[in-house]
Design a protein around this motif. Structure first.
Motif, short mmCIF file in Angstrom:
data_model
loop_
_atom_site.label_atom_id
_atom_site.label_comp_id
_atom_site.label_asym_id
_atom_site.label_seq_id
_atom_site.Cartn_x
_atom_site.Cartn_y
_atom_site.Cartn_z
N PRO A 1 -7.51 1.28 -3.14
CA PRO A 1 -7.79 0.10 -2.78
C PRO A 1 -9.08 -0.50 -3.40
CG PRO A 1 -6.76 1.21 -0.92
CD PRO A 1 -6.92 2.08 -2.15
N LEU B 1 -2.62 0.46 -4.52
CA LEU B 1 -2.48 -0.81 -3.67
C LEU B 1 -2.19 -1.66 -5.20
CD1 LEU B 1 -2.60 -2.83 -1.60
CD2 LEU B 1 -4.97 -3.46 -2.08
N ARG C 1 -5.99 -7.42 1.49
CA ARG C 1 -6.90 -5.98 1.22
C ARG C 1 -7.46 -5.55 2.37
NH1 ARG C 1 -11.75 -4.33 0.73
NH2 ARG C 1 -12.88 -6.10 1.43
N LEU D 1 0.73 -1.14 0.09
CA LEU D 1 -0.01 0.05 -0.09
C LEU D 1 0.79 1.31 0.08
CD1 LEU D 1 -3.08 1.18 0.37
CD2 LEU D 1 -2.73 1.11 2.75
#
Length: 284
Positions: free
Chosen positions: A229, A210, A271, A203
């Motif tokens: 993201p 991302l 994630r 990140l």
């Protein structure tokens, strides 16, 4: 294992014309692990004197600097360096070194360059350098140089973009990638087994982008990049869109359907972890 077809050892510092049957020798943990009947001469890199790991200055090729890891850098040397290297991505170095699950003997001989040039799906140095947007510096027999992203250098299981006689000199990691927060996930079919899937998330704290890199589960590394993201559904669609049925690796360490399932699962875990960490630290 004895290599009975090898007739000569040559010091790489003494340049000699490349010929059929030559091979570069770094740590030798792969070369001496099985018969190599096609080899006649080994070109020894052990006395080249390359610094295992070095800091790069700010330059057009690598804005903000970065790291250069020599092809001859051993896993043990990289692990020791990472213990004193203070950047957000530091934990990823040790996590990927430990993904070898190898003895101290291998750690002290196996090299970063050898792991990349073997091109095996479960190669953890491929995972590390591809996830951190690494670039390979390749030296040709004619003195030419070229740079290739690690994600493109590995083209298939055991296959790489390496021309006849070409030498992998080093891998560079940009400062921006080293400043990323990372998340690591690895799974095997059994304890102390070869990686069936190894995924890394990175990140970017500057723009919030991302990158999720899929390795071990696939025949080559796939680096999925998102400007922001993604949602769970967007991430799954990106995996399906980028990685085809033929790209999922198939061997005794995992069937393609299992590897794909684990990639979905681990990517979603990454994630969520990075999203939660960003929220906690007030970046999103």
């Amino acid at each position: 294992m004895d290599l009975n077809t090898v007739l000569e050892m040559h010091d790489a510092r003494e340049r000699a014309p490349w010929r059929r049957g030559d091979a570069w020798l770094g740590g030798g943990t792969y070369l001496f692990s099985e018969p190599q009947p096609h080899l006649r001469r080994l070109i020894d890199l052990s006395r080249m004197g390359w610094a295992p790991v070095g800091h790069l200055p700010d330059a057009p090729d690598h804005p903000g600097g970065g790291l250069e890891i020599a092809a001859t850098c051993t896993i043990a040397q990289l692990s020791r360096f990472a213990r004193t290297f203070e950047v957000p991505a530091t934990p990823l170095f040790e996590q990927c070194c430990r993904a070898f699950l190898a003895s101290f003997k291998i750690w002290n001989m196996a090299t970063v360059g050898g792991n990349l040039c073997n091109g095996l799906p479960a190669g953890p140095m491929i995972s590390l350098t591809a996830a951190l947007d690494g670039r390979c510096l390749l030296l040709g027999q004619d003195g030419s140089t070229r740079r290739v992203p690690v994600a493109d250098f590995i083209t298939g299981a055991g296959q790489k973009d390496l021309r006849e006689g070409e030498l992998l000199r080093s891998v560079t990691l940009p400062a921006r990638a080293l400043a990323c927060r990372t998340a690591f996930r690895q799974v095997s079919l059994y304890g102390l087994g070869r990686s069936g899937a190894l995924l890394v998330g990175a990140l970017d704290p500057v723009d919030g982008s991302l990158a999720i890199t899929v390795t071990a589960a696939t025949v080559r590394p796939f680096r999925l990049w998102f400007p922001l993201p993604p949602t769970s559904a967007e991430l799954r669609r990106a995996i399906d869109r980028t990685i085809t049925e033929a790209d999922w690796f198939d061997d005794i360490h995992g069937l393609p359907v299992w590897r794909r399932h684990m990639a979905y699962r681990l990517a979603e875990e990454i994630r969520r972890e990075l999203e939660d960490r960003a929220l906690t630290e007030g970046d999103m």
